[in-house]
Scaffold this motif. Structure first.
Motif, PDB file in Angstrom:
ATOM      1  N   GLU A  74       0.829  -1.203   0.000  1.00 19.57           N
ATOM      2  CA  GLU A  74       0.000   0.000   0.000  1.00 19.57           C
ATOM      3  C   GLU A  74       0.871   1.263   0.000  1.00 19.57           C
ATOM      4  OE1 GLU A  74      -4.145  -1.098   2.185  1.00 19.57           O
ATOM      5  OE2 GLU A  74      -2.374  -1.090   3.482  1.00 19.57           O
ATOM      6  N   THR A  80      -4.530   0.044  -3.188  1.00 20.69           N
ATOM      7  CA  THR A  80      -5.604   0.569  -2.352  1.00 20.69           C
ATOM      8  C   THR A  80      -6.806  -0.351  -2.467  1.00 20.69           C
ATOM      9  OG1 THR A  80      -6.460   1.977  -4.118  1.00 20.69           O
ATOM     10  CG2 THR A  80      -4.895   2.987  -2.601  1.00 20.69           C
ATOM     11  N   TYR A  81      -7.519  -0.497  -1.368  1.00 21.99           N
ATOM     12  CA  TYR A  81      -8.762  -1.261  -1.369  1.00 21.99           C
ATOM     13  C   TYR A  81      -9.603  -0.841  -0.179  1.00 21.99           C
ATOM     14  CZ  TYR A  81      -6.667  -4.328   2.186  1.00 21.99           C
ATOM     15  OH  TYR A  81      -6.089  -4.824   3.321  1.00 21.99           O
ATOM     16  N   ASP A  82     -10.865  -1.205  -0.188  1.00 17.33           N
ATOM     17  CA  ASP A  82     -11.795  -0.858   0.884  1.00 17.33           C
ATOM     18  C   ASP A  82     -11.596  -1.831   2.046  1.00 17.33           C
ATOM     19  OD1 ASP A  82     -13.862  -0.043   2.482  1.00 17.33           O
ATOM     20  OD2 ASP A  82     -15.453  -0.429   1.022  1.00 17.33           O
TER      21      ASP A  82
END
Length: 114
Positions: A74, A80-82
């Motif tokens: 990251e 990026t992710y939720d």
């Protein structure tokens, strides 16, 4: 004054059939909507897994070793992710051993069964 007498039982039967058909359509609609939502979750999970895998391979190609954590990807590789929708299990066993990656879809109340 009516010229013809209406058979009340036939009219009631028609209303009953209409209500049953309407309820059947509503149940079918919500079932289809739920299945579509599950399919979208599955596609997002697969896309996240591929993005993590690509970042891991890029890191190995650039640095000559696999990253030791998902946070490293990251910070340095733009992953990026939720975090509220997905949980990523990332198991690093060494700098030259490919890490184990498992993506889990989360619901508001916990893990979603798949």
């Amino acid at each position: 004054m009516h010229l013809y007498r209406k058979n009340k039982s036939i009219a009631d039967f028609g209303i009953l059939i209409s209500v049953v058909l309407f309820l059947g359509v509503v149940v079918y609609f919500f079932t289809a909507l739920n299945n579509m939502s599950d399919g979208i979750d599955s596609q997002q999970k697969e896309a996240l897994h591929k993005a993590i895998d690509n970042a891991v391979v890029s890191c190995y190609a650039v640095e000559g070793c696999y990253p030791d954590s998902i946070e490293y990807l990251e910070e340095h590789y733009g992953l990026t992710y939720d975090h509220e929708a997905f949980y990523v299990e990332y198991g690093s066993f060494g700098v030259n051993i490919r890490p184990a990656i498992n993506v889990i879809v989360l619901e508001a109340g916990g893990v979603k069964d798949e």
